[in-house]
Scaffold this motif. Structure first.
Motif, PDB file in Angstrom:
ATOM      1  N   ALA A 163       0.892  -1.182   0.000  1.00 22.09           N
ATOM      2  CA  ALA A 163       0.000   0.000   0.000  1.00 22.09           C
ATOM      3  C   ALA A 163       0.919   1.217   0.000  1.00 22.09           C
ATOM      4  O   ALA A 163       1.371   1.675   1.043  1.00 22.09           O
ATOM      5  N   TYR A 164       1.250   1.708  -1.179  1.00 19.94           N
ATOM      6  CA  TYR A 164       2.275   2.762  -1.316  1.00 19.94           C
ATOM      7  C   TYR A 164       1.688   4.171  -1.269  1.00 19.94           C
ATOM      8  O   TYR A 164       2.254   5.089  -1.859  1.00 19.94           O
ATOM      9  N   ILE A 165       0.577   4.356  -0.570  1.00 22.02           N
ATOM     10  CA  ILE A 165      -0.057   5.682  -0.587  1.00 22.02           C
ATOM     11  C   ILE A 165       0.927   6.734  -0.089  1.00 22.02           C
ATOM     12  O   ILE A 165       1.238   7.718  -0.757  1.00 22.02           O
ATOM     13  N   ALA A 166       1.507   6.495   1.091  1.00 22.83           N
ATOM     14  CA  ALA A 166       2.428   7.488   1.668  1.00 22.83           C
ATOM     15  C   ALA A 166       3.656   7.657   0.776  1.00 22.83           C
ATOM     16  O   ALA A 166       4.106   8.781   0.513  1.00 22.83           O
ATOM     17  N   LEU A 167       4.185   6.550   0.276  1.00 23.13           N
ATOM     18  CA  LEU A 167       5.418   6.621  -0.539  1.00 23.13           C
ATOM     19  C   LEU A 167       5.156   7.417  -1.812  1.00 23.13           C
ATOM     20  O   LEU A 167       5.920   8.336  -2.165  1.00 23.13           O
ATOM     21  N   LYS A 168       4.068   7.087  -2.489  1.00 20.60           N
ATOM     22  CA  LYS A 168       3.782   7.770  -3.767  1.00 20.60           C
ATOM     23  C   LYS A 168       3.534   9.260  -3.558  1.00 20.60           C
ATOM     24  O   LYS A 168       4.045  10.097  -4.313  1.00 20.60           O
ATOM     25  N   SER A 169       2.806   9.614  -2.501  1.00 26.60           N
ATOM     26  CA  SER A 169       2.532  11.052  -2.341  1.00 26.60           C
ATOM     27  C   SER A 169       3.809  11.789  -1.945  1.00 26.60           C
ATOM     28  O   SER A 169       4.069  12.906  -2.404  1.00 26.60           O
ATOM     29  N   ALA A 170       4.659  11.122  -1.173  1.00 24.63           N
ATOM     30  CA  ALA A 170       5.946  11.754  -0.807  1.00 24.63           C
ATOM     31  C   ALA A 170       6.791  11.957  -2.067  1.00 24.63           C
ATOM     32  O   ALA A 170       7.369  13.031  -2.292  1.00 24.63           O
ATOM     33  N   LEU A 171       6.828  10.933  -2.914  1.00 26.96           N
ATOM     34  CA  LEU A 171       7.663  11.020  -4.132  1.00 26.96           C
ATOM     35  C   LEU A 171       7.135  12.108  -5.073  1.00 26.96           C
ATOM     36  O   LEU A 171       7.917  12.836  -5.704  1.00 26.96           O
ATOM     37  N   LYS A 172       5.829  12.239  -5.136  1.00 26.89           N
ATOM     38  CA  LYS A 172       5.240  13.283  -6.010  1.00 26.89           C
ATOM     39  C   LYS A 172       5.655  14.665  -5.501  1.00 26.89           C
ATOM     40  O   LYS A 172       6.115  15.520  -6.263  1.00 26.89           O
TER      41      LYS A 172
END
Ligand code: SAJ
Length: 443
Positions: free
Chosen positions: A104-113
């Motif tokens: 569940a990469y929600i936090a990772l993806k939003s951080a990377l964006k």
């Protein structure tokens, strides 16, 4: 880019049990550090010099105060600060979905964006979060390039340095554990220049996929070792052996001089289940990396065995109640231990939750006690009074010190029961004191 203490600006994305100590250590080393976290409360606390990490973390309060005085570390929710960062360390959570076990990469993806949108040319990005193999290539790189319009290696540098932290030992682990550093040689050499300011352990340079597989794999390996111990416990119960004696004698075998390290031969501890923030999830991250390519057997089965153990505690309770001639729906049950590990207040993925769900399907009066967990810091005598059975789920030292005769006196019932999930009590002594005793692997 060159790493210079009085020049290189470091941003740490995510101020949890990984990011917060890492940020402090770089600030202590003399770098200017800005920590980014979405939790406003946490940011305010940190900027007031308060350590946001719960639980006993040796040295963390002192380091918080020391760095607060140096005034070269601040926290913010403003993600635009990445524009000025020469180094960005990403330490956000990477859980797996309960049902599908997919990341569940929600936090990772939003951080990377957010980082991609504010990426400064020639900056170095390091992912410390535990990620499924292939994530650097398939998720991290494309998002950073897509959001920034820059190219990895040419315009910015990207490495993977998985954290290896245990709650209760955060600072000690960061400083002394060996680390794996994944990336192209030029990048890992630069990242090594950075980490040598806070890490005394060995740094092994490798590529992205190897670093990803090592981190998820080391925890999957531990999970399989624990599952073996748990299966041995179930076998011993069926065959009338004491798994703790069996384990002791198997591990005695280490006296045989051979090349393999003793640790590799050590049979792990059977128990009431496997909780925590990494062991239950990292095996799923590991096999996700080979999704649809191969169908792993041992690793999912180990998860299944370990997840069965809190259920087995319920089986042992039912067996004991039957022997005592008691109806589960008319007794009080005292569950000792909510935290997932002994002498810790960390409750993430605690096996006790599974047991409580099963007990909740009966009419039994259930009370939970845990000396480390806020909601369950109840006086033991109040918890034990009138309890027909205790179920020991967490091996807190406090429980090991209770005398069996005192336990019996406090419970004040006929045919009291001990279901021992962590081998905290001696079966023969318990039986002599008048208990019906059912221990994992020793019934
Ligand atoms: N457990 C058993 N039997 C064992 C060991 C553990 O049932 O022999 C249970 C514990 O009760 C707990 C769960 O497994 O519920 C996890 O325990 P853990 O000792 O593995 O503790 P964690 O979750 O903090 O695991 C961390 C991991 N470290 C990192 O991910 C960097 C793990 O790789 C370490 O091996 C472990 O700490 C450690 O060595 O303590």
């Amino acid at each position: 880019m060159q790493i210079k203490k009085n020049k290189t600006k470091i941003a740490v994305c995510g101020l949890g049990y990984v990011g917060y100590p890492v940020a402090l250590l770089f600030a202590k080393a003399g770098f200017e550090v800005v920590g980014v976290d979405l939790n406003e409360e946490k940011v305010k606390k940190i900027n007031r010099g308060i350590n946001p990490i719960q639980g006993k973390e040796p040295g963390l309060n002192e380091l918080t105060k020391e760095v607060y005085k140096k005034d070269n570390f601040r926290a913010t929710t403003d993600q635009a600060i990445y524009k000025d960062a020469d180094v960005i360390i990403v330490a956000v959570e990477t859980p797996v979905e309960d049902e599908t076990h997919e990341p569940a990469y929600i936090a990772l993806k939003s951080a990377l964006k957010a980082i991609g949108r504010n990426l400064k040319k020639d900056s170095l990005i390091i992912i410390e979060s535990t990620i499924a193999p292939g994530t650097m290539d398939n998720i991290v790189k494309p998002i950073l390039e897509g959001e920034s319009g820059l190219n990895v290696n040419r315009d910015f540098l990207l490495a993977n340095c998985p954290e290896r932290l245990m709650p209760g030992h955060l600072l000690e682990n960061i400083v002394n554990y060996n680390r794996v550093l994944g990336g192209s040689p030029k990048i890992t050499a630069l990242a090594r220049e950075l980490y040598k300011h806070i890490i005394k352990g060995k740094i092994d340079e490798t590529d992205w996929i190897t670093a990803e597989v090592v981190k998820a794999g080391e925890n999957a390996y531990r999970d399989v070792q624990i599952a073996f111990a748990n299966e041995m416990a179930l076998l011993c119960e069926a065959m009338g052996a004491n798994v703790w004696k069996v384990r002791e004698l198997i591990n005695e075998c280490k006296k045989v001089k051979d090349t393999r390290s003793e640790a590799l031969r050590q049979m792990h501890l059977p128990g009431a289940g496997v909780g925590g923030h990494c062991i239950p999830k990292d095996p799923w991250l590991l096999i996700y990396g080979a999704k649809d390519l191969i169908d792993p057997k041992i690793i999912p089965l180990a998860r299944q065995i370990n997840n069965f153990m809190p259920r087995h505690m319920m089986d042992l309770l039912k067996e004991a109640l039957k022997e005592a001639g008691k109806d589960i729906n008319s007794v009080k049950i005292a569950v000792l231990g909510y935290a997932y590990a002994g002498n810790s207040d960390d409750c993430r993925n605690t096996p006790t939750d599974t047991l409580l769900k099963l007990l909740g399907q009966t009419e039994a009066k259930v009370i939970v006690q845990d000396p480390f967990v806020k909601d369950y810091k109840l006086p033991l005598d109040q918890v034990l009074k009138g309890a027909q059975a205790i179920i020991l789920m967490t091996d807190h030292d406090q429980y090991k010190k209770i005398s069996l005769s005192k336990l019996k006196k406090l419970m004040k019932v006929t045919k009291p029961i001990i279901v021992d999930g962590r081998n905290c009590f001696n079966k023969e002594e318990a039986q002599k004191t008048g208990f019906i005793y059912k221990g994992v692997g020793n019934i």
